[in-house]
Design an enzyme around this catalytic site. Structure first.
Site: not given
Ligand code: FPP
Length: 312
Positions: A88, A105, A199
């Protein structure tokens, strides 16, 4: 402390090359087709790399990766088998820098790559990450489309590397609304890596804990309707069999990490978290990194897990 010794010929030449973020790698050429190298990154892990040139590229064996002793703060015998992460804070990380959510992201993928590598090196067997929740469907379409194309691109670009490093990739979640092109990549990646054993990386896309329990209930109801089982036969083992985490030998995470200071499970794994140790980190996901991971693992290793029993 693990000792490792290699008998190598006297270096015939030295050369330097830059790799990744401009780190300077020093190479000692041993023969026409082999080399020994040190780089700041490997030194940090007290490791070195021994490489053999092939016609396509340098095939290298990284002693640091294969044999890296755990950071001294951690105990090998107390490592969790399965770690789950709610990554997050990408949006806030981007906002703090005046950037767009998708930049966050993108940084999130880089952060994930580092943690996957560390799990492989430190003997963690399963890593489950929450990449897209069924509850994320209400986000702006432009962000959703970006996320899906980011997953697709990341899987395409990283999967050779993951496959080579003996990582098995499994995807869980409701795939019915995912773009066809992403589904094709998912199927291919799952198929090609299915026998890998170092893994298992489980990526939850279009997933939620409630969705998983619901689809398991439907599966069981169908089996009852088809006369395959009796209602009285429904037990925990049967539910376990129907949950999407049936893709792994270790469906119950030992440790759940959530970054960005939020203290919630947010409809991630629910049934599976029954006895999971929870760790909430203040860092936003792109900032979590190696030091955050060590801190979470240290905290886990200090806990006494009783699974409902008494302290022995
Ligand atoms: C939460 O941050 C994150 C997500 C909804 C997406 C997480 C995805 C990735 C890190 C990419 C993973 C990639 C692969 C290939 C698996 P948020 O946008 O909710 O953050 P905020 O709460 O600060 O708005």
């Amino acid at each position: 402390l693990k000792m490792l010794s290699l008998r190598v010929p006297t270096p015939t030449s030295f050369d330097f090359r830059r790799y990744q973020a401009g780190d300077l790698e020093r190479r000692w050429r041993l023969s026409r087709d082999s080399f020994l190298s040190f780089s700041p990154k490997f030194e940090e892990n007290r490791g070195f790399r021994f490489g053999v040139k092939s016609s396509k590229s340098d095939v290298s064996f990284t002693a640091a990766e294969e044999e890296e002793t755990l950071p001294e703060e951690l105990h090998a015998e107390l490592m969790p088998k399965h770690v789950a992460i709610i990554m997050d804070g990408n949006g806030r990380w981007a906002k703090n820098r005046g950037l767009q959510p998708w930049d966050g992201h993108r940084a999130g993928v880089e952060a994930l790559k580092e943690i996957v590598e560390l799990c492989g090196k430190w003997g963690i067997q399963v890593l489950t990450v929450f990449a897209f929740s069924t509850d994320n469907w209400i986000r702006p379409r432009i962000e959703i489309d970006f996320l899906f194309s980011l997953f697709e691109r990341s899987l395409k670009t990283e999967f050779q590397n993951l496959a080579k490093n003996n990582v098995r990739i499994s995807i869980i979640g409701d795939s019915s609304k995912l773009p066809k092109s992403l589904l094709r990549v998912i199927n291919e990646v799952e198929e090609v890596t299915k026998n890998n054993t170092r893994l298992q990386l489980i990526v939850a896309v279009g997933y939620s804990g409630k969705y998983d329990v619901l689809q398991a209930c439907r599966g069981i109801a169908r089996r009852v309707k088809d006369g395959e089982i009796e209602v009285e036969e429904i037990d925990e083992r049967l539910i376990e069999e129907e949950l999407e985490t049936n893709c792994t030998e270790f469906p119950y995470p030992d440790l759940l990490i959530r970054t960005s200071g939020e203290l919630r499970v947010s409809n991630f794994l629910l049934w599976q978290l029954a006895y999971t140790e929870l760790f909430f980190a203040q860092e936003l996901w792109p900032d979590f990194g190696r030091s955050g991971f060590i801190e979470a693992l240290m905290s886990f290793q200090q806990r006494q897990r009783r699974f409902g029993g008494r302290k022995s």
